[in-house]
Design an enzyme around this catalytic site. Structure first.
Site, PDB file in Angstrom:
ATOM      1  N   SER A 278       0.848  -1.194   0.000  1.00 25.50           N
ATOM      2  CA  SER A 278       0.000   0.000   0.000  1.00 25.50           C
ATOM      3  C   SER A 278       0.881   1.239   0.000  1.00 25.50           C
ATOM      4  O   SER A 278       1.886   1.301   0.712  1.00 25.50           O
ATOM      5  CB  SER A 278      -0.902  -0.001   1.236  1.00 25.50           C
ATOM      6  OG  SER A 278      -1.529   1.257   1.399  1.00 25.50           O
ATOM      7  N   LYS A 284       1.642  -2.968   5.367  1.00 23.43           N
ATOM      8  CA  LYS A 284       0.759  -4.006   4.829  1.00 23.43           C
ATOM      9  C   LYS A 284       1.439  -4.894   3.800  1.00 23.43           C
ATOM     10  O   LYS A 284       2.230  -4.435   2.986  1.00 23.43           O
ATOM     11  CB  LYS A 284      -0.471  -3.368   4.186  1.00 23.43           C
ATOM     12  CG  LYS A 284      -1.443  -2.707   5.149  1.00 23.43           C
ATOM     13  CD  LYS A 284      -2.638  -2.154   4.403  1.00 23.43           C
ATOM     14  CE  LYS A 284      -3.436  -3.271   3.761  1.00 23.43           C
ATOM     15  NZ  LYS A 284      -4.522  -2.756   2.903  1.00 23.43           N
TER      16      LYS A 284
END
Length: 309
Positions: A278, A284
């Site tokens: 991300s 992430k």
């Protein structure tokens, strides 16, 4: 507009929009290799039974093989005016070998031709998928062999229940894949029956040899009833059912990978080559592949429902 093979009793031509709507060439061009194989076998059978001469059969085979080479080289690209792959091949064959090309359609309808092509195509797909299942099982076995003593929680209702070996968990999917492999083998046997010679629906008066053409194409037998031969699609529905079950099993494993890779579980860590990230949340690692597998499962199940109705 080009005259259609079925249009002798029609004075007008189809509206262009209907021609486009009716055309299947955009889909069934994928059958071309199997269509060529079926046509070669049919041509050889016509010569064996004396319906055409050996020389004419040789011309047909040479022309069909030339079309194969043109297609593989990217030089055979029929448009919607060709209607379907079967008509496109026959028209190109006639351009290559002259009027003898028209003899290929003797004692054959597009009905039994389509049925033959689909079975040849699906037979090849089943063989490929069964090999991929074996490859999948090999990976599962490797994971099991190296994780016999790796303990993880076993869950029911998403609640921790009993400890299990990770090997035991992976081998559950091995067994699912084994049933998938067996199921496809059973479906292959019912797929591998030749409808060639059934004609449009009631056979033909020509003295054909259905067993010979079936043997040339590697079929294990022929349909005993011509109506059943051209209308049967049970094998395709069975395949889509088996494919749906394969996707259910892959979806189950994918969901576990998604959960196990989450910070709440933290059982596994995704490698950089198998995950995305991300731009605003650098912590992430997104499990795109298993998520997409779960999404694609719905498409396969949808095909099954579409075929059923």
């Amino acid at each position: 507009m080009t005259k259609k093979t079925w249009s002798d009793r029609f004075e007008g031509t189809l509206h262009p929009a209907i021609t486009l709507f009716n055309a299947s060439i955009g889909f069934d061009i994928e059958l071309i290799e199997h269509d060529l194989n079926g046509s070669i076998a049919h041509g050889k059978m016509l010569a064996k039974t004396g319906i055409i001469s050996p020389g004419e059969a040789e011309q047909l085979v040479q022309g069909l093989e030339q079309i194969r080479q043109e297609y593989r080289a990217g030089n055979f690209n029929p448009g919607v005016d060709q209607e379907d792959v079967h008509f496109a091949v026959e028209r190109r064959l006639t351009e290559l070998v002259g009027d003898v090309g028209k003899k290929l359609h003797t004692a054959r309808s597009r009905n039994d031709q389509v049925g033959t092509d689909v079975r040849l195509y699906l037979r090849a797909q089943i063989d490929d998928i069964r090999q991929r299942l074996r490859d999948f099982q090999a990976v599962l076995l490797q994971l099991a062999e190296t994780n016999v003593e790796t303990l993880i929680p076993g869950y029911t209702h998403l609640q921790r229940a009993q400890p299990v070996s990770l090997a035991h968990h992976m081998l559950a999917y091995f067994q699912m894949a084994q049933r998938d492999w067996q199921r496809l083998g059973e479906i292959r046997a019912r797929t591998n029956i030749s409808p060639l010679g059934s004609g449009a629906l009631a056979g033909t008066t020509f003295p054909i040899d259905r067993h010979y053409s079936a043997e040339l194409l590697g079929f294990e037998g022929i349909y005993a009833n011509s109506l059943d031969g051209v209308s049967d699609r049970d094998f395709a529905i069975e395949f889509l059912n088996a494919a749906s079950l394969i996707m259910v099993h892959l979806s189950r494993l994918s969901e576990e990978m998604i959960l196990w890779a989450s910070q709440e579980f933290s059982f596994i860590s995704l490698t950089d080559s198998c995950a995305t990230g991300s731009s605003i949340m650098p912590q992430k690692k997104n499990p795109d592949v298993p998520e997409l597998i779960r999404g694609k499962a719905g498409r396969v199940m949808g095909h099954l429902q579409g075929m059923l109705v």
